[in-house]
Design an enzyme around this catalytic site. Structure first.
Site, PDB file in Angstrom:
ATOM      1  N   HIS A  59       0.845  -1.201   0.000  1.00 54.13           N
ATOM      2  CA  HIS A  59       0.000   0.000   0.000  1.00 54.13           C
ATOM      3  C   HIS A  59       0.886   1.259   0.000  1.00 54.13           C
ATOM      4  CE1 HIS A  59      -3.400   2.509   1.813  1.00 54.13           C
ATOM      5  NE2 HIS A  59      -2.341   3.223   2.099  1.00 54.13           N
ATOM      6  N   GLU A  60       1.851   1.287   0.919  1.00 57.26           N
ATOM      7  CA  GLU A  60       2.737   2.460   1.020  1.00 57.26           C
ATOM      8  C   GLU A  60       3.583   2.609  -0.241  1.00 57.26           C
ATOM      9  OE1 GLU A  60       2.110   4.507   3.273  1.00 57.26           O
ATOM     10  OE2 GLU A  60       0.950   3.199   4.581  1.00 57.26           O
ATOM     11  N   ASP A 168      -5.534   8.802   4.041  1.00 55.45           N
ATOM     12  CA  ASP A 168      -5.639   8.894   2.578  1.00 55.45           C
ATOM     13  C   ASP A 168      -6.945   9.540   2.117  1.00 55.45           C
ATOM     14  OD1 ASP A 168      -3.219   7.664   2.474  1.00 55.45           O
ATOM     15  OD2 ASP A 168      -4.035   5.672   2.093  1.00 55.45           O
TER      16      ASP A 168
END
Ligand SMILES: [Zn+2]
Length: 362
Positions: A59-60, A168
């Site tokens: 994800h990062e 996010d």
């Protein structure tokens, strides 16, 4: 104690894990033992946690690779028990870029979930009656493992898209707002909504799950900090380095002694110094190096100065200094005007300038 353990790097981005992450592993092991688990169940659960965190790293990396497309580097990715943080060198000011970078992380989890959806018969599991599926899901096998990974990734998508700035979803919201209004106002609205969610998380955390309290704290502090950055950048807009630099300063030459430098530190308020040789900047004396070598009184300035440093131009934007102060480990920079040394600027001075300007603009 070193807070982070280096796991290695991917495409030049360091991946670090915060030591508290291991508390989570220990907690999982103890929890399993308490529930009467055996080696198999403990390994299964620990492997699951590692897989979840692998999804968090991906994800990062999604954020980081998208940022790279806009020439923004990522210093590191840090894993905490509550999730991951990608430390971008700067936060993009273009709403479109912020939108794409913020959405890229959750999209990675959506992609993983989609792949798993087609790999394992998710529908079969979901269509069983509740008792059957509960019995089925209690078994330690690969299919169940992947099912849980699927659920976690769906969870990561939904959770990250909650519009709680600076999560996010909150960044996505700010980006959308900033397409329609100025960035200071867009940030303010996103921060207010974020703090509302933080309050909700705090309440739910106190009632149900303490991890939510940490997340609430993360949102509160993160939102406050970023709101301040946006305000500062808007105050500094159009102002130049020469307006905020210090000109009434002490300089040394390379053959001065350390003891002379120490006298200056004690008798005045300056901490860092520029080293000049025939009016040319050849080094910087940083406070930490001076203190570290303070017992070597016969040493010379040239023995302890740093020779790699950034130099600013008097006409540079002050915004640039602000970004440097937050991305470099040292926050003291010499300033030149047409190659002539004219002053220095540091973090303290920049802050003073900000305080004065903020007062003026009210
Ligand atoms: Zn993210």
């Amino acid at each position: 104690m070193k807070a982070n353990l280096n796991l290695g790097s991917v495409a030049g981005i360091k991946i670090k894990v915060h030591w508290t992450f291991f508390l989570l592993i220990i907690w999982i092991v103890f929890d399993q033992i308490k529930r009467g688990g055996n080696t198999e169940s403990i390994l299964y659960n620990v492997a699951f946690i590692f897989t979840v965190f692998l999804c968090v790293v991906l994800h990062e990396l999604g954020h980081a690779f998208m940022a790279k497309r806009f020439k923004i580097n990522t210093k590191k990715i840090t894993l905490l028990p509550i999730g991951g943080i990608a430390s971008l060198e700067k936060i993009p000011e273009s709403p479109k870029q912020e939108f794409l970078i913020s959405i890229a992380g959750p999209l990675v989890n959506l992609l993983i979930a989609t792949l798993l959806y087609f790999t394992i018969p998710i529908n079969d599991i979901l269509n069983q009656n509740l008792n059957d599926s509960l019995q089925f899901l209690a078994r330690f096998n690969l299919r169940n493992f992947l099912f849980y990974v699927f659920i976690v990734n769906i969870g990561l998508v939904l959770f990250n898209l909650i519009p709680a700035f600076p999560m996010d979803g909150g960044r996505v919201l700010r980006a959308i707002l900033a397409m329609k209004m100025n960035r200071v106002k867009a940030t303010q609205i996103a921060v207010n909504i974020g703090q509302f969610f933080a309050a909700v998380f705090l309440l739910l955390g106190l009632l149900y799950n303490p991890i939510l309290i940490f997340i609430a704290l993360f949102i509160f502090l993160g939102a406050y900090g970023e709101n301040q950055i946006v305000n500062h950048l808007s105050i500094l807009k159009g102002h130049k380095v020469q307006e905020a630099m210090m000109t009434d300063i002490t300089t040394f030459n390379p053959n001065d002694t350390v003891s002379k430098v120490l006298k200056t530190i004690i008798s005045g308020t300056e901490n860092n110094f520029v080293v000049l040789k025939e009016a040319v900047i050849i080094g910087i004396l940083y406070h930490k190096d001076i203190i570290e070598n303070s017992n070597k009184k016969n040493w010379l300035v040239k023995d302890i100065m740093t020779t790699t440093f950034k130099v600013l131009q008097d006409k540079d934007d002050l915004k640039k200094v602000y970004e440097l102060v937050y991305s470099e480990s040292n926050s003291f920079f010499p300033v030149v005007k047409q190659d002539q040394f004219v002053g220095v600027i540091d973090y303290v001075n920049l802050n003073e300038y900000l305080l004065i300007q903020a007062k003026l603009s009210h």
